[in-house]
Write an enzyme that holds these catalytic residues in place. Sequence first.
Site, mmCIF file in Angstrom:
data_model
loop_
_atom_site.group_PDB
_atom_site.id
_atom_site.type_symbol
_atom_site.label_atom_id
_atom_site.label_comp_id
_atom_site.label_asym_id
_atom_site.label_seq_id
_atom_site.Cartn_x
_atom_site.Cartn_y
_atom_site.Cartn_z
ATOM 1 N N GLU A 132 -73.628 23.246 -63.133
ATOM 2 C CA GLU A 132 -73.665 22.996 -61.693
ATOM 3 C C GLU A 132 -75.090 22.689 -61.246
ATOM 4 O O GLU A 132 -75.986 23.530 -61.369
ATOM 5 C CB GLU A 132 -73.137 24.198 -60.904
ATOM 6 C CG GLU A 132 -73.193 23.972 -59.402
ATOM 7 C CD GLU A 132 -72.765 25.170 -58.586
ATOM 8 O OE1 GLU A 132 -72.892 25.129 -57.354
ATOM 9 O OE2 GLU A 132 -72.306 26.155 -59.191
ATOM 10 N N LYS B 280 -61.040 42.522 -66.649
ATOM 11 C CA LYS B 280 -60.871 41.091 -66.418
ATOM 12 C C LYS B 280 -59.861 40.781 -65.314
ATOM 13 O O LYS B 280 -59.177 39.755 -65.353
ATOM 14 C CB LYS B 280 -60.488 40.377 -67.725
ATOM 15 C CG LYS B 280 -61.521 40.577 -68.824
ATOM 16 C CD LYS B 280 -61.088 40.044 -70.160
ATOM 17 C CE LYS B 280 -62.152 40.367 -71.226
ATOM 18 N NZ LYS B 280 -61.749 39.965 -72.576
ATOM 19 N N ASP C 36 -69.122 38.439 -72.213
ATOM 20 C CA ASP C 36 -67.757 37.936 -72.122
ATOM 21 C C ASP C 36 -67.585 37.250 -70.764
ATOM 22 O O ASP C 36 -67.604 37.917 -69.732
ATOM 23 C CB ASP C 36 -66.767 39.100 -72.248
ATOM 24 C CG ASP C 36 -65.331 38.623 -72.358
ATOM 25 O OD1 ASP C 36 -65.042 37.494 -71.936
ATOM 26 O OD2 ASP C 36 -64.485 39.395 -72.849
ATOM 27 N N HIS D 280 -77.092 19.580 -52.330
ATOM 28 C CA HIS D 280 -76.087 19.292 -53.348
ATOM 29 C C HIS D 280 -75.926 17.789 -53.551
ATOM 30 O O HIS D 280 -75.663 17.336 -54.671
ATOM 31 C CB HIS D 280 -74.745 19.920 -52.973
ATOM 32 C CG HIS D 280 -74.611 21.337 -53.416
ATOM 33 N ND1 HIS D 280 -75.182 22.375 -52.734
ATOM 34 C CD2 HIS D 280 -74.002 21.894 -54.493
ATOM 35 C CE1 HIS D 280 -74.929 23.509 -53.358
ATOM 36 N NE2 HIS D 280 -74.208 23.249 -54.432
#
Length: 564
Positions: free
Chosen positions: A238, A370, A446, A542
């Site tokens: 990004e 998670k 992770d 952006h």
Amino acid sequence: MDDLRRRPPLPKSHHHRRPNQTASATDPNSYPKASDALPLPLYLTNGLFVTLFFTVAYFLLNRWREKIRTSTPLHVVTLSEIAAIFSLFASVIYLLGFFGIDFVQSFVAPRTPHDDWHEHDVVLESPPPRPPQQKKDEQLISKEDEEIVESVLSGTTASYELESKLGDCKRAAAIRREALQKTTGRSLQGLPLEGFDYQSILGQCCENPVGYVQIPVGVAGPLLLDGEEYMVPMATTEGCLVASTNRGFKAIYASGGAESVLFNDSMTRAPIVRFHSVVRAAQLKFFVENPLNFDALAVVFNRSSRFAKLEKIRSAIAGRNLYLRFSCSTGDAMGMNMISKGVQYVLEFLQNEFPDMEVVGISGNFCSDKKAAAVNWIEGRGKSVTCEAVIKEEVVRKVLKTDVDSLVKLNVNKNLVGSAMAGALGGFNAHASNIVSAVFIATGQDPAQNIESSHCITLMEADGSDLHISVTMPSIEVGTVGGGTQLASQSACLNLLGVKGASKDSPGLNSRQLARIVAGAVLAGELSLMSAIASGQLVQSHMKYNRSSRDVANLASVNTGRIQ
């Protein structure tokens, strides 16, 4: 030319090899070269002509100097001088031909090591060119490997068994890759195969590898946190993210730095057990929550690892089901495997006391791993950290291009009220997950645990004329040993932060410090993004940093073709 690189070697009749010389499809040295016709090895031939050149040059210089001293005409030469002149010209021609032409060619038309035999192939067979979308993978597969590929395609050899059968992890990945391309009819060109240590992931990081994905790593900093400076690696695709976080670091540094507090450190695992009645489930609940029984359970649990230390057990009952939430410290490891092993020991111990207990599963989602869950938001999981900084009013104005009142107002209405309107769970922030994900990927964590690790509440308020900002993150799940942290790239990023591996002085110190750094990076990211929104700079930045000028339509048309 790419297609020609993948052609098989020429038949033996077209090669002029020395005795005992073997050909390999992947070895450019196996193809005929001009030096193959020399009576001596190349290094001896070169040495001979270099020696000849300097010897005859020295001889002629001495002879001509003698002639000048004795007034003998230079054009009067003896037989030995004629031989010397001939040898001089011969050595010059050889050396110029050997070194000079290659030197000139390197400027005029650089060549690859394979160009000679590529051209030979063109003369012999002249294959028609293929369109770009039909290019095959760059990896060359030998005849023996092609036979293994066919056995994989036929089902004779299981793809997941290649590493154990071949004993070569990279070769197994190349064969699996070729079989996959033939099965799907689609090319994996662009997915790198070379340059990765496949042995390092065997049995612990990834199964059935066919390559690896490249993610750029940027660095932001320095982050001045608790009196120490850190350059923070961030793996992301990004645009603007690293630059924005870097601006936040600059504002924090100019204001004297940030401070952090780690107030909890415990990983959790919650198995499900079931009984024939609610009464029996409740009896086990009372048993594990009785302080008199905790020490015995802790001894059993702690036998599973020298780093695992059981801290508490919390239980929740749902009819005949009982969910036991174990919490323990895990040293510098993230600790999921460690705590699961300890839980298994305790369940075996409890089975003796409650023989009618049925273990439904080692994980019952009361952990909760998670997944966004209120239990993690309220009680924490992994490392719980809060980080704060006081940003000077002048820094807010000059570096962040906004003002304190605008930031405070925006934070209340966006991060607090807006998130409440959305029914957010642990999402009272601007983009904590952006920074968490980037640091996680760079340091071998992770990535899926970004979900609960990004639980964060960002608070801003005026501190006189300055801005007080804080982030509180109750569930940062990180480790500096095990899993992806041992891979070369991720290990290098941990080393950059000074938290690589296990702490020798104090087990758990490195992983706790990494959690503090994550919180500090989130603090900077929140500060910068909120400032961009408050000042109206978000869209412009952006558009400047997160848009490609490349013609992606053409790229897509090239890369979506099927292979032949």
